[in-house]
Design a protein around this motif. Structure first.
Motif, PDB file in Angstrom:
ATOM      1  N   TYR A 146      46.230  22.153  15.842  1.00 38.17           N
ATOM      2  CA  TYR A 146      45.028  22.542  15.096  1.00 38.17           C
ATOM      3  C   TYR A 146      43.828  22.078  15.892  1.00 38.17           C
ATOM      4  CZ  TYR A 146      41.485  22.119  11.373  1.00 38.17           C
ATOM      5  OH  TYR A 146      40.338  22.199  10.624  1.00 38.17           O
ATOM      6  N   ASP A 147      42.822  22.914  16.030  1.00 38.23           N
ATOM      7  CA  ASP A 147      41.615  22.485  16.740  1.00 38.23           C
ATOM      8  C   ASP A 147      40.391  23.156  16.150  1.00 38.23           C
ATOM      9  OD1 ASP A 147      40.301  20.909  18.622  1.00 38.23           O
ATOM     10  OD2 ASP A 147      40.363  22.458  20.162  1.00 38.23           O
ATOM     11  N   VAL A 148      39.269  22.453  16.262  1.00 35.30           N
ATOM     12  CA  VAL A 148      37.977  22.934  15.768  1.00 35.30           C
ATOM     13  C   VAL A 148      36.943  22.733  16.863  1.00 35.30           C
ATOM     14  CG1 VAL A 148      36.116  22.508  14.115  1.00 35.30           C
ATOM     15  CG2 VAL A 148      38.493  22.271  13.383  1.00 35.30           C
ATOM     16  N   HIS A 149      36.123  23.725  17.118  1.00 32.09           N
ATOM     17  CA  HIS A 149      34.968  23.534  17.996  1.00 32.09           C
ATOM     18  C   HIS A 149      33.739  24.172  17.376  1.00 32.09           C
ATOM     19  CE1 HIS A 149      36.471  21.710  21.818  1.00 32.09           C
ATOM     20  NE2 HIS A 149      37.631  22.085  21.297  1.00 32.09           N
ATOM     21  N   ARG A 150      32.582  23.599  17.726  1.00 34.01           N
ATOM     22  CA  ARG A 150      31.299  24.041  17.192  1.00 34.01           C
ATOM     23  C   ARG A 150      30.692  25.114  18.103  1.00 34.01           C
ATOM     24  NH1 ARG A 150      27.416  21.327  14.102  1.00 34.01           N
ATOM     25  NH2 ARG A 150      28.715  19.457  14.031  1.00 34.01           N
ATOM     26  N   LEU A 209      43.660  27.513  23.095  1.00 29.12           N
ATOM     27  CA  LEU A 209      44.598  26.877  24.033  1.00 29.12           C
ATOM     28  C   LEU A 209      44.806  25.403  23.687  1.00 29.12           C
ATOM     29  CD1 LEU A 209      43.812  28.460  27.523  1.00 29.12           C
ATOM     30  CD2 LEU A 209      45.355  29.237  25.707  1.00 29.12           C
ATOM     31  N   HIS A 210      43.761  24.752  23.160  1.00 31.28           N
ATOM     32  CA  HIS A 210      43.927  23.347  22.773  1.00 31.28           C
ATOM     33  C   HIS A 210      44.953  23.224  21.639  1.00 31.28           C
ATOM     34  CE1 HIS A 210      39.711  22.155  24.480  1.00 31.28           C
ATOM     35  NE2 HIS A 210      40.525  22.665  25.384  1.00 31.28           N
ATOM     36  N   ALA A 211      44.880  24.146  20.682  1.00 28.77           N
ATOM     37  CA  ALA A 211      45.841  24.111  19.571  1.00 28.77           C
ATOM     38  C   ALA A 211      47.256  24.365  20.092  1.00 28.77           C
ATOM     39  CB  ALA A 211      45.456  25.140  18.509  1.00 28.77           C
TER      40      ALA A 211
HETATM   41 MG    MG Z   1      39.545  21.044  21.572  1.00 30.45          MG
END
Ligand code: MG
Length: 165
Positions: A11-15, A45-47
């Motif tokens: 799971y990843d979040v970016h602003r 890709l981070h997730a």
């Molecule tokens: Mg990230």
């Protein structure tokens, strides 16, 4: 580790911010804003990386690729994905399939999904039919709905490779 299958969740979040390119799944998508982050901020890709590491209980992406490390500043997350793949291959596993969901209001990513699938499949050295990318909005609600940021979810199944076990 000897289990035939291992499963992982990421799971990843970016602003969203002004003045950065929007990169998702290793593909640059034309948009007036991009994602904030130390690397290229490719949340998808981070997730996926986190799900791969999680499947083998190898910790998280922040442990392997810390955002305090200058080596990772502005780095393509495809490079991180390649490194994560090296870690799981070294443990005798390969990705059997990956399924993802991106939650964002804008832009529409449909036209770029095939290129993302290709890029991920090539980096993981698996077939494109083993890579699924889906997208949804949050119906205008919350931080993804207002366009403040986006969320990426990934589930990865790893299968033990008998020949190099
Ligand atoms: Mg990230």
């Amino acid at each position: 580790m000897t289990a035939r299958y291992r499963i992982g969740h990421g799971y990843d979040v970016h602003r969203f911010v002004e003045g950065r390119p929007l990169i998702l799944g290793g593909v640059e998508i034309p948009f007036e804003r991009g994602l904030q982050g130390h690397s290229d901020a490719d949340a998808l890709l981070h997730a996926v990386c986190d799900a791969m590491l999680g499947a083998l209980a190898l910790g998280d992406i922040g442990r392997h690729f810390p955002d305090t490390d200058e080596r990772f500043r502005g780095i393509s997350s495809l490079t991180l994905l390649e490194s994560a793949n090296g870690l799981i291959r070294a443990k005798g596993y390969a990705v059997a399939n990956v399924d993802t969901v991106i939650v964002l209001q804008r832009p529409k990513i449909g036209p770029y999904v095939e290129r993302m699938r290709e890029r991920i499949a090539r980096t993981l050295d698996i077939g494109i039919d083993a890579v699924s990318i889906k997208a949804t909005t949050s119906e205008g609600m919350g931080f993804t709905g207002t366009g403040e940021g986006l969320v990426a979810h990934a589930v990865v199944l790893l299968e033990r490779q008998e020949d190099n076990a």
